[in-house]
Design a protein around this motif. Structure first.
Motif, short mmCIF file in Angstrom:
data_model
loop_
_atom_site.label_atom_id
_atom_site.label_comp_id
_atom_site.label_asym_id
_atom_site.label_seq_id
_atom_site.Cartn_x
_atom_site.Cartn_y
_atom_site.Cartn_z
N ALA A 46 0.82 -1.20 0.00
CA ALA A 46 0.00 0.00 0.00
C ALA A 46 0.86 1.26 0.00
CB ALA A 46 -0.91 -0.01 1.22
N TRP A 47 0.31 2.33 -0.54
CA TRP A 47 0.94 3.65 -0.54
C TRP A 47 0.03 4.64 0.18
CZ3 TRP A 47 5.38 5.66 -3.17
CH2 TRP A 47 6.11 4.71 -3.89
N ASP A 48 0.65 5.52 0.94
CA ASP A 48 -0.02 6.69 1.49
C ASP A 48 0.11 7.78 0.43
OD1 ASP A 48 -1.13 8.56 3.23
OD2 ASP A 48 0.82 9.09 4.08
N VAL A 49 -1.01 8.36 -0.05
CA VAL A 49 -0.97 9.29 -1.18
C VAL A 49 -1.68 10.60 -0.81
CG1 VAL A 49 -1.56 9.67 -3.60
CG2 VAL A 49 -0.95 7.38 -2.81
N GLY A 50 -0.97 11.70 -0.99
CA GLY A 50 -1.57 13.03 -0.85
C GLY A 50 -1.81 13.63 -2.22
#
Length: 609
Positions: A46-50
Motif C-alpha cells: 500500500a501507498w499513502d498518497v496526498g
C-alpha cells in the motif's frame, strides 16, 4: 508505508486521480492549501498518497511542490494531467517525461534566442516508466478498455505560460524549431521539477495524457478527450507506483552516518583557501562556549564579505574543539533582495517554518513535526547553521526555534540586521590589508598572473583600499586582471566605484558578460536558476555544443571568478551575489536593444497573440 504526492492543475485531472484512492480525508496545510490524503493498494503493498489541485502555471507548480514536499515528506512526487501533442503522439496517448524544457527563457534580438532551462525526471522513475510502457499492464486500471490501445512514450516535454491553439502560431513553430525532441507541451512541468530537484531525496516525474493535437482544441475538448487523457495519465501513474520500489535516498545514507562522521553536512569550501578569519572564528567559538551568551548568533554583513565561508570555518572548528557534538546545515533559498526586502516577484519564495522543520527532520532522521525535532535537538549539543537567513520568514522561525534549542545553538548568516533580543549580531568585516594582499598574491601565483605579481606597493594598497577587503571583490579583481593582463583598467573601475563594492561587482559582471561567449552566458543563466551545484555533464546538455566548446565556456567562467571551483563531486556553483544578480536579470541592462521594427514581434511573443 511509502508516501507519494500527486499534483494536478485541473478538476478533471484531480477526479481521475481520486478514482484510484480509498479512505480519502481532507487535510489543510497551515498556509491554507487543501489536500486530500488517501490509500492506494497494490499487489506489492500500500501507498499513502496526498493529492492536490493547484491551478495552471509553472510558478504556482513550483511553490506548491515545495510546500507539499515539506508537508508530506514523500518518497515520490508526480504531476499528473493533460497536455497538447506536438509530434509523434495521438489523442489519448501518455507521455512520461524524461525532462521538461522551460521554453520561455531566452534573449530577444532580431530573432528570439532560446536559453533552455531543463527540469529532469528521476532516473529510477524513468527506468520504471520505460519498463511499464513495454508491458501494457496499466491498461487494466481503466474501467473501459480503450480502442485502439493508447501508447506510452517516455520522452521530453516543453512547458511555458502560453496556451497554444494553432500549429501555425509563432510559438508552436518556435517549439518545433528549437525543441525538436519534445512531443508534448503544457504549463506546469518545469516549475514542478525545479522544486523537486532542490529536494533530492524525492523522486519526481511528470505524466501527461494527450488531450489535443493543438489544432481544433475546442472540438476535441467537447468530444471528451480531456477526461480520456486524464484517465489514461492517472492509470499509468498508479501502475508506476504499484511497480515502483522506493529506495533509501542517497542523502539519507549520508545523514544516517552523522554519529560516525561529525561535520558531514558542512558544505565544501567555496574557495581554495580562506584568509584572515581567525579572529572572527575565535570570537564566535568563545560565544558558543559561553552559556550566558544569546542562544542565536548571526554573522552579518553585505554581499561578498565571506559570511558563508566564515560559518564553515566556525562549524568545523566547533566540532574539532568539542564546542558542539555536530552540525546541522540548512541553506535557505537564494532570493533577490531590494532595500533589504524580498522583491515582489519573489515574495512567495520566503523560507517558512514548516520547510525548516522538514529539512532538520531529514538531517536528524525523525518525523517532520515540532516535538520530534525538538527531542533530537535536546538529545545532543548541535550547532544549527541557517545560511542566507535573510530570505526566510526569520522572525517567525527564530521565535519558535529558540524555544527548542537548549543545549543546541544556532548560527545565522544574513545580509540583513536582525534586532532580536535573543540574537547577537557579529559583523563580518572586509579582510585586513595584510590578508587582502595574501589572497591576491596566492591567486596570482596559482594562476600565474604576472600583472598582479609585479604590482607596486602603492597599487596593492589601492586595490585593498578600494575593494574594502571584500573577498568577492578581490576574486573579481583576480579574474579581470587575468583577462586584461594589465592592472590599470581594474584600478580605474575601482576608483569610479569609490569604495562601493557592489558597484564594482556590477562593473565586473558587466565586463565579463560583454566578453564571454554565448555558451558561457547560457551556462551562467542555467546555473543561476539552480539552488545547488551543477555537474559538468548537466551543463553540457544545456545547449547543443561540442565538448571542447563546453569546456572552454566553463573555463571562461572560472577565469572571471563567476563560478566556484567544482567540489569533490565536480559540481560547479555560483557565488550567491552572482546568482541573485543573474536571476534578477541584471544582465539585460547590457544587452543590445532589439530594433524598433521588431516591437510587434516581441509583443506577439510575450502575449501569445
Amino acid at each position: 508505508m511509502p508516501c507519494a504526492v500527486i499534483l494536478t492543475a485541473l478538476p478533471v485531472e484531480y477526479l481521475a486521480v481520486c478514482v484510484h484512492l480509498s479512505s480519502l480525508e481532507e487535510e489543510i496545510h497551515p498556509q491554507g492549501t487543501i489536500y486530500e490524503r488517501g490509500k492506494f493498494d497494490s499487489s506489492k503493498g500500500a501507498w499513502d498518497v496526498g493529492i492536490v489541485e493547484i491551478g495552471a502555471g509553472n510558478p504556482g507548480a513550483g511553490m506548491e511542490a515545495e510546500r507539499a514536499i515539506a508537508h508530506f515528506n514523500p518518497d515520490v512526487i508526480l504531476f499528473v494531467g493533460v497536455a497538447g501533442g506536438i509530434k509523434d503522439v495521438a489523442l489519448g496517448d501518455v507521455v512520461a517525461s524524461t525532462k521538461v524544457y522551460g521554453y520561455e527563457s531566452g534573449k530577444i534580438e532580431q530573432t528570439f534566442k532560446p536559453r533552455p532551462e531543463i527540469g529532469l525526471s528521476a532516473y529510477s522513475l524513468e527506468q520504471r516508466a520505460r519498463a511499464e510502457a513495454r508491458k501494457g499492464d496499466w491498461l487494466k486500471r481503466l474501467s473501459v478498455p480503450p480502442q485502439p490501445n493508447p501508447r506510452v512514450l517516455v520522452a521530453p516535454i516543453a512547458a511555458g505560460e502560453k496556451v497554444i491553439a494553432s500549429t501555425k502560431s509563432e510559438v508552436f513553430q518556435f517549439l518545433r524549431s528549437n525543441y525538436g525532441d519534445a512531443v508534448a507541451v503544457e504549463m506546469e512541468g518545469f516549475g514542478f521539477l525545479e522544486a523537486a530537484r532542490a529536494n533530492q531525496q524525492v523522486s519526481a516525474m511528470v505524466i501527461r495524457g494527450i488531450s489535443d493535437l493543438i489544432n481544433n482544441k475546442a472540438k476535441v475538448d467537447k468530444a471528451g478527450y480531456q477526461e480520456i487523457a486524464a484517465r489514461h495519465a492517472s492509470a499509468f501513474a498508479f501502475e508506476l507506483l504499484a511497480k515502483f520500489k522506493p529506495t533509501a535516498p542517497q542523502i539519507s545514507k549520508v545523514e544516517k552516518t552523522i554519529n560516525n562522521m561529525p561535520g558531514g553536512l558542512i558544505p565544501h569550501r567555496r574557495c581554495r583557501e580562506v584568509f584572515g578569519r581567525e579572529e572572527l572564528v575565535e570570537e564566535v567559538l568563545n560565544r558558543l562556549k559561553n552559556p550566558q551568551e544569546a542562544p542565536i548568533l548571526c554573522l552579518g554583513g553585505v554581499a561578498g564579505y565571506g559570511k558563508t565561508e566564515a560559518a564553515t570555518c566556525v562549524a568545523r572548528d566547533a566540532i574539532a574543539q568539542s564546542v558542539v557534538e555536530d552540525v546541522l546545515w540548512v541553506s535557505v533559498r537564494e532570493s533577490e533582495l531590494s532595500d533589504t526586502f524580498i522583491t515582489a516577484n519573489n515574495s512567495n519564495a520566503l523560507f517558512q517554518w514548516e520547510e525548516l522543520l522538514y529539512k532538520l527532520s531529514i538531517q536528524l532522521d525523525c518525523t517532520a513535526d515540532r516535538e520530534s525535532v525538538q527531542k533530537r535537538l535536546r538529545e545532543r549539543k548541535w550547532l544549527v547553521v541557517l545560511d542566507n537567513a535573510e530570505t526566510s520568514d526569520l522572525y517567525d522561525i527564530l521565535s519558535k526555534l529558540v524555544k527548542m534549542l537548549d543545549p543546541s545553538r544556532v548560527l545565522l548568516t544574513s545580509r540583513v540586521n536582525t534586532p532580536i533580543q535573543y540574537v547577537t549580531v557579529l559583523d563580518c568585516p572586509g579582510l585586513s590589508e595584510f590578508w587582502s594582499r595574501q589572497l591576491l598574491l596566492d591567486e596570482a601565483n596559482h594562476q600565474k598572473i604576472s600583472a598582479l605579481l609585479q604590482a607596486s606597493e602603492p597599487q596593492m594598497y589601492r586595490l585593498y583600499e578600494l575593494s574594502c577587503g571584500a573577498p568577492l571583490a578581490l576574486h573579481f579583481i583576480v579574474g579581470q586582471v587575468r583577462d586584461d593582463e594589465v592592472l590599470d583598467p581594474v584600478l580605474d573601475a575601482l576608483e569610479k566605484a569609490d569604495g562601493q563594492v557592489e558597484v564594482f561587482y556590477r562593473f565586473t559582471l558587466e565586463t565579463a558578460w560583454q566578453r564571454m561567449s554565448e555558451t558561457s552566458k547560457l551556462f551562467l543563466c542555467y546555473m543561476a536558476k539552480r539552488n545547488a551545484g551543477v555537474p559538468f555533464e548537466e551543463l553540457q546538455g544545456v545547449h547543443p555544443v561540442t565538448s571542447t566548446e563546453a569546456k572552454e565556456a566553463r573555463n571562461q567562467l572560472r577565469r572571471w571568478s563567476m563560478i566556484l571551483p567544482g567540489n569533490g563531486n565536480q559540481r560547479y556553483d555560483l557565488h550567491p551575489w552572482v546568482r541573485r544578480s543573474v536571476r534578477s536579470n541584471l544582465q539585460a541592462n547590457w544587452e543590445d536593444p532589439s530594433p524598433p521594427d521588431d516591437l510587434d514581434r516581441r509583443i506577439r511573443w510575450k502575449y501569445g497573440i
